[in-house]
Write an enzyme that holds these catalytic residues in place. Sequence first.
Site, mmCIF file in Angstrom:
data_model
loop_
_atom_site.group_PDB
_atom_site.id
_atom_site.type_symbol
_atom_site.label_atom_id
_atom_site.label_comp_id
_atom_site.label_asym_id
_atom_site.label_seq_id
_atom_site.Cartn_x
_atom_site.Cartn_y
_atom_site.Cartn_z
ATOM 1 N N ILE A 22 -23.656 18.835 -10.186
ATOM 2 C CA ILE A 22 -24.104 20.217 -10.048
ATOM 3 C C ILE A 22 -23.464 21.100 -11.113
ATOM 4 C CG2 ILE A 22 -24.089 22.229 -8.524
ATOM 5 C CD1 ILE A 22 -24.187 20.228 -6.160
ATOM 6 N N TYR A 40 -11.931 15.669 3.457
ATOM 7 C CA TYR A 40 -12.770 16.320 2.453
ATOM 8 C C TYR A 40 -13.347 17.626 2.999
ATOM 9 C CZ TYR A 40 -16.814 17.476 -0.377
ATOM 10 O OH TYR A 40 -17.730 18.164 -1.135
ATOM 11 N N LYS A 76 -12.737 21.564 1.691
ATOM 12 C CA LYS A 76 -13.784 22.508 1.303
ATOM 13 C C LYS A 76 -13.722 23.781 2.158
ATOM 14 C CE LYS A 76 -16.210 21.883 -1.530
ATOM 15 N NZ LYS A 76 -16.019 22.108 -2.991
#
Length: 337
Positions: free
Chosen positions: A32, A181, A185
């Site tokens: 991205i 994870y 975030k």
Amino acid sequence: MPSAPQVPQWDVHRLPRAEGKSFLVTGGNAGIGYFVAEQLAGTGATVVLGSRDMAKAEAAIASIGSHIPGAKVKHVPLDLADLASLKASVDALGLDRLDAVVHNAGVALDHPLRRETADGHELMFATNHLGHFVLTHHLAPLLTATPGSRILTTGSFAAKSERLDLDDLQSTHEYQPKRSYSRSKLAQMLFALELDRRLRAAGSTTLSVLVHPGGALDSLTPSRPPFHVRTTGKRLSHLPLGLLVQGKDAAAWPAVRAVLDPSVHGGQMLSPRAFGLRGTPRIEPLWNHLADTTTAARLWAASCDLTGNDLTFTTPTRFGETEGPATGRGEADTSTG
């Protein structure tokens, strides 16, 4: 009474020009982040790819140049897991001002063994959150020197159902890769919102904006050889998934809009329009647990302690002096401004 002026709808295919501006994209050499960099380069701005792999960065720069003739793109070495190296990375930018930084780089592990950085931090929490926290600290003078500068932090849909364990931020006692994870975030997302509250309290014009890209698949992403080649077979086999998710080129749209759209405000979250998973970018209401200012302030204080950095911003006055530091540790002003 005269009607309110119509605000033009944001068009992902007709981006405003940004000549003379400089943008840093962490992890801009792949995924991205690459498409964020490519789309921003198309506005005429100078785009810097922050990447620890020079060969991949050079390949990305060549690819952007082949799609955007005359693109102004360069590379700076950046290893977010090595906190002590980040000041040198900022110095290597060679800039005296920065219009925006896109905190995009991240690592997601699926191997069951817990990994640590050389500093002893859990790798995903260190890279995804602490590295960007320290990077922001070192970028603060460049951002402060630029009125209206922006700090974009990339969150994740995976964080929507998670909660932080403030007593085990680095998953020392309970390590599950996917959960660790997601929590890293979530830490990034809480950081972005707490940062904006502190910027507003300091009277800064710098904005902190939160984005999340939704769902993105390589098979729905246009080819960018040599680092991504999409075969016709893969594209066709995953085409039905395009009803739910999208390619990484479209997943870049929330970040690109957050950088360029003058109507975006600090403390907002941008995401894909359709269920937060696909489509054009929109401003999405904050998830309930993202509005937890107590947890965000405690995370901020812990991040200062873990990194040894008090992240502060000061507001330039018209005489070139500074005033109004945003506080480092402790409780922040929780007004949203």
